[in-house]
Structure formats: C-alpha cells, structure tokens
Design an enzyme around this catalytic site. Structure first.
Site, PDB file in Angstrom:
ATOM      1  N   LYS A  13       0.840  -1.214   0.000  1.00 23.96           N
ATOM      2  CA  LYS A  13       0.000   0.000   0.000  1.00 23.96           C
ATOM      3  C   LYS A  13       0.868   1.254   0.000  1.00 23.96           C
ATOM      4  O   LYS A  13       0.628   2.188  -0.767  1.00 23.96           O
ATOM      5  CB  LYS A  13      -0.921   0.034   1.246  1.00 23.96           C
ATOM      6  CG  LYS A  13      -1.879  -1.141   1.352  1.00 23.96           C
ATOM      7  CD  LYS A  13      -2.816  -0.996   2.540  1.00 23.96           C
ATOM      8  CE  LYS A  13      -2.118  -1.001   3.875  1.00 23.96           C
ATOM      9  NZ  LYS A  13      -1.490  -2.295   4.245  1.00 23.96           N
ATOM     10  N   ARG A  88      -9.221   0.891   9.192  1.00 22.92           N
ATOM     11  CA  ARG A  88      -8.721  -0.433   9.514  1.00 22.92           C
ATOM     12  C   ARG A  88      -9.710  -1.232  10.355  1.00 22.92           C
ATOM     13  O   ARG A  88      -9.438  -2.376  10.692  1.00 22.92           O
ATOM     14  CB  ARG A  88      -7.440  -0.265  10.310  1.00 22.92           C
ATOM     15  CG  ARG A  88      -6.270  -1.068   9.744  1.00 22.92           C
ATOM     16  CD  ARG A  88      -5.071  -0.613  10.430  1.00 22.92           C
ATOM     17  NE  ARG A  88      -3.872  -1.283  10.231  1.00 22.92           N
ATOM     18  CZ  ARG A  88      -2.812  -0.751   9.633  1.00 22.92           C
ATOM     19  NH1 ARG A  88      -2.900   0.426   9.056  1.00 22.92           N
ATOM     20  NH2 ARG A  88      -1.683  -1.394   9.630  1.00 22.92           N
ATOM     21  N   ARG A 127      12.394  -5.803   4.816  1.00 26.17           N
ATOM     22  CA  ARG A 127      12.353  -4.466   4.212  1.00 26.17           C
ATOM     23  C   ARG A 127      13.032  -3.398   5.084  1.00 26.17           C
ATOM     24  O   ARG A 127      13.087  -3.519   6.302  1.00 26.17           O
ATOM     25  CB  ARG A 127      10.924  -4.062   3.863  1.00 26.17           C
ATOM     26  CG  ARG A 127      10.035  -3.815   5.039  1.00 26.17           C
ATOM     27  CD  ARG A 127       8.592  -3.584   4.594  1.00 26.17           C
ATOM     28  NE  ARG A 127       7.747  -3.265   5.723  1.00 26.17           N
ATOM     29  CZ  ARG A 127       6.452  -3.001   5.658  1.00 26.17           C
ATOM     30  NH1 ARG A 127       5.838  -3.021   4.481  1.00 26.17           N
ATOM     31  NH2 ARG A 127       5.761  -2.723   6.742  1.00 26.17           N
ATOM     32  N   ARG A 161      11.707  -0.691  10.520  1.00 25.87           N
ATOM     33  CA  ARG A 161      10.629  -0.460  11.483  1.00 25.87           C
ATOM     34  C   ARG A 161      10.726  -1.464  12.631  1.00 25.87           C
ATOM     35  O   ARG A 161      10.999  -2.640  12.405  1.00 25.87           O
ATOM     36  CB  ARG A 161       9.272  -0.608  10.784  1.00 25.87           C
ATOM     37  CG  ARG A 161       8.895   0.615   9.978  1.00 25.87           C
ATOM     38  CD  ARG A 161       7.690   0.407   9.125  1.00 25.87           C
ATOM     39  NE  ARG A 161       6.559  -0.218   9.802  1.00 25.87           N
ATOM     40  CZ  ARG A 161       5.349  -0.333   9.280  1.00 25.87           C
ATOM     41  NH1 ARG A 161       5.121   0.155   8.069  1.00 25.87           N
ATOM     42  NH2 ARG A 161       4.379  -0.904   9.934  1.00 25.87           N
ATOM     43  N   ARG A 172       0.209  -8.714  13.387  1.00 24.87           N
ATOM     44  CA  ARG A 172      -0.405  -7.701  12.507  1.00 24.87           C
ATOM     45  C   ARG A 172      -1.301  -8.368  11.454  1.00 24.87           C
ATOM     46  O   ARG A 172      -2.374  -7.850  11.119  1.00 24.87           O
ATOM     47  CB  ARG A 172       0.692  -6.862  11.829  1.00 24.87           C
ATOM     48  CG  ARG A 172       1.359  -5.912  12.821  1.00 24.87           C
ATOM     49  CD  ARG A 172       2.712  -5.424  12.344  1.00 24.87           C
ATOM     50  NE  ARG A 172       2.664  -4.672  11.115  1.00 24.87           N
ATOM     51  CZ  ARG A 172       3.738  -4.417  10.366  1.00 24.87           C
ATOM     52  NH1 ARG A 172       4.916  -4.873  10.725  1.00 24.87           N
ATOM     53  NH2 ARG A 172       3.623  -3.707   9.271  1.00 24.87           N
TER      54      ARG A 172
HETATM   55  P1  AMP Z   1       1.190   0.547   9.021  1.00 23.98           P
HETATM   56  O1  AMP Z   1       2.328   1.473   8.801  1.00 23.98           O
HETATM   57  O2  AMP Z   1      -0.040   0.949   8.259  1.00 23.98           O
HETATM   58  O3  AMP Z   1       1.551  -0.895   8.822  1.00 23.98           O
HETATM   59  O4  AMP Z   1       0.778   0.701  10.572  1.00 23.98           O
HETATM   60  C1  AMP Z   1       1.685   0.346  11.599  1.00 23.98           C
HETATM   61  C2  AMP Z   1       0.932   0.180  12.891  1.00 23.98           C
HETATM   62  O5  AMP Z   1       0.294   1.420  13.267  1.00 23.98           O
HETATM   63  C3  AMP Z   1      -0.210  -0.842  12.886  1.00 23.98           C
HETATM   64  O6  AMP Z   1       0.233  -2.172  13.096  1.00 23.98           O
HETATM   65  C4  AMP Z   1      -1.090  -0.336  14.018  1.00 23.98           C
HETATM   66  O7  AMP Z   1      -0.543  -0.663  15.278  1.00 23.98           O
HETATM   67  C5  AMP Z   1      -0.978   1.188  13.861  1.00 23.98           C
HETATM   68  N1  AMP Z   1      -2.016   1.730  12.958  1.00 23.98           N
HETATM   69  C6  AMP Z   1      -1.811   2.333  11.755  1.00 23.98           C
HETATM   70  N2  AMP Z   1      -2.970   2.719  11.205  1.00 23.98           N
HETATM   71  C7  AMP Z   1      -3.940   2.325  12.075  1.00 23.98           C
HETATM   72  C8  AMP Z   1      -5.364   2.404  12.065  1.00 23.98           C
HETATM   73  N3  AMP Z   1      -6.024   2.965  11.045  1.00 23.98           N
HETATM   74  N4  AMP Z   1      -6.045   1.907  13.137  1.00 23.98           N
HETATM   75  C9  AMP Z   1      -5.399   1.341  14.171  1.00 23.98           C
HETATM   76  N5  AMP Z   1      -4.063   1.211  14.245  1.00 23.98           N
HETATM   77  C10 AMP Z   1      -3.335   1.702  13.200  1.00 23.98           C
END
Ligand code: AMP
Length: 214
Positions: A13, A88, A127, A161, A172
């Site tokens: 994404k 989400r 990554r 990360r 996740r």
């Molecule tokens: P991402 O970078 O989108 O993979 O997000 C990393 C982490 O941030 C996720 O595993 C969640 O812990 C948190 N996170 C990001 N976006 C959301 C969301 N819309 N709702 C809840 N937690 C989020």
C-alpha cells in the site's frame, strides 16, 4: 481523486501510494507514518501508541479518527488523497463515511491489494528504508545497486521499522484478518471494492492501479 487502499501488512500500500502521489499529485495519508512521526517527536500520542504498534495490535479507533479528521479537507488535499492504512476497522470506515458526508466529499475508489499471508512475512521482515529520503529496499527482492548506498539520494543510513519482525508481523496479519478484512464486505455491499493482484511485481501492480484510477 479520493482513494482508499486496503490490504494486509506488506501488500504494498505504501509503495503504491507513493507512486500514485507522484503521478496524480494527490496526498498520501498514511496513519502508520503519522503514528511513527508522533513516536519520533516524543509526544503523548506517540507514547500511548508505541507499545501497541510494537505488539502488532491496532491503536484505539478514536485516536486514529481524531488524527485523520483534520487531514482530509486540509488545503494540501484539494487535489485529493490516498488513504493508506485507514480505515482499519468497521468503526473507522463508518467514521470516515460520516466525515466525508459532513465535509461534502465522496470516495472515488476503494481498492484492495490482495496478497498471500505467508509471503508477507518474508516481504516485511526483509524491508528497510533510506533514513535520508525514505526510498524503500528489501534484503532479497530490492537491494540497492551499490550495497549500503541509496540509489535515489546516495544516503548511507538506513532504518528498519521496530514492528517489522516475524512475531509482530504475525500479530499484525491476525489483526488484519480479524478487524480489517470485514471492511471489504462493508465497502463491497456498496459496490465500491476493486481488487488488484498484490503478488504481481511492483510495476505490474502500478499498471493495474492505473487501469482503475487513470
Ligand atoms: P502501518 O504502517 O499501516 O503498517 O501501521 C503500523 C501500525 O500502526 C499498525 O500495526 C497499528 O498498530 C498502527 N495503525 C496504523 N494505522 C492504524 C489504524 N487505522 N487503526 C489502528 N491502528 C493503526
């Protein structure tokens, strides 16, 4: 143009959102990036979110909804936006709908980037990004041309990360299937979901997206 990109962690994404941003001049709104910026700045929101993120859990809906509410009609979104990592949960999707109605806005596309779970663990754990310019690399699939030097900016510092380890990735993915996948039927009932094959090459996924949004 206003888009939602849906897909499991590692589906691509963020990578595709960056390309859409460059091609169509629309803003990438990544809630994950926003949370990581909050953590880096040492603020209260970041402190509250960090433990959950490192455990692979979702942060509370209301925290995210408040964070995104001020963004979608900001001046830099005049041309549109790509929501990357939001919504989400069904509650977040409902809150987004309410925000859009209130602001007189409408989504143009909801696109699922569909991938296989097992491949995602390998994709995510390998990554890393250039600490200077944010260009993305992978230990196996996308190494820089010269080891240790960013192709884009020549930077030599890279970051990974903290939640990109195998154990957290599995948590996740579980959160994705339990909490996020139901959104597909939420938007599906409105006839809004289109799907691209996230197992294809990055360029092929971009082509499939272009066919939908172009
Ligand atoms: P991402 O970078 O989108 O993979 O997000 C990393 C982490 O941030 C996720 O595993 C969640 O812990 C948190 N996170 C990001 N976006 C959301 C969301 N819309 N709702 C809840 N937690 C989020």
């Amino acid at each position: 143009m206003k888009l939602v990109l849906l897909g499991a962690p590692g589906a691509g994404k963020g990578t595709q959102a960056k390309r859409l941003h460059e091609k169509y001049d629309i803003v990438q709104l990544s809630t994950g990036d926003m949370l990581r910026a909050e953590i880096a700045s040492g603020g209260e929101l970041g402190r509250n979110a960090k433990g959950l993120i490192d455990a692979g859990a979702l942060v509370p809906d209301q925290m995210i909804i408040d964070m995104i509410a001020g963004c979608i009609d900001a001046d830099d979104c005049a041309n549109g936006f790509i929501l990357d990592g939001f919504p989400r949960t069904t509650r977040q999707a409902e809150a987004l709908d309410a925000m859009l109605v209130e602001k007189g806005l409408k989504l143009d596309h909801v696109i699922e980037i569909r991938v296989d779970d097992e491949a995602m663990v390998q994709r995510i754990t390998g990554r890393y990004t250039c600490a200077e310019c944010g260009a993305g690399y992978h230990d196996t699939f996308q190494r820089p041309k010269v080891d240790g030097v960013c192709d884009t900016c020549g930077g030599t510092r890279f970051t990974r990360r903290s939640d990109d380890n195998a154990e957290t990735v599995r948590a996740r993915l579980k959160a994705y299937h339990e909490k996020t996948a139901p959104i597909l039927s939420y938007y599906g009932k409105k006839g809004m979901v289109q799907t691209v094959d996230g197992m294809a090459s990055i360029d092929e996924v971009t082509r499939q997206l272009d066919r939908i949004v172009g």
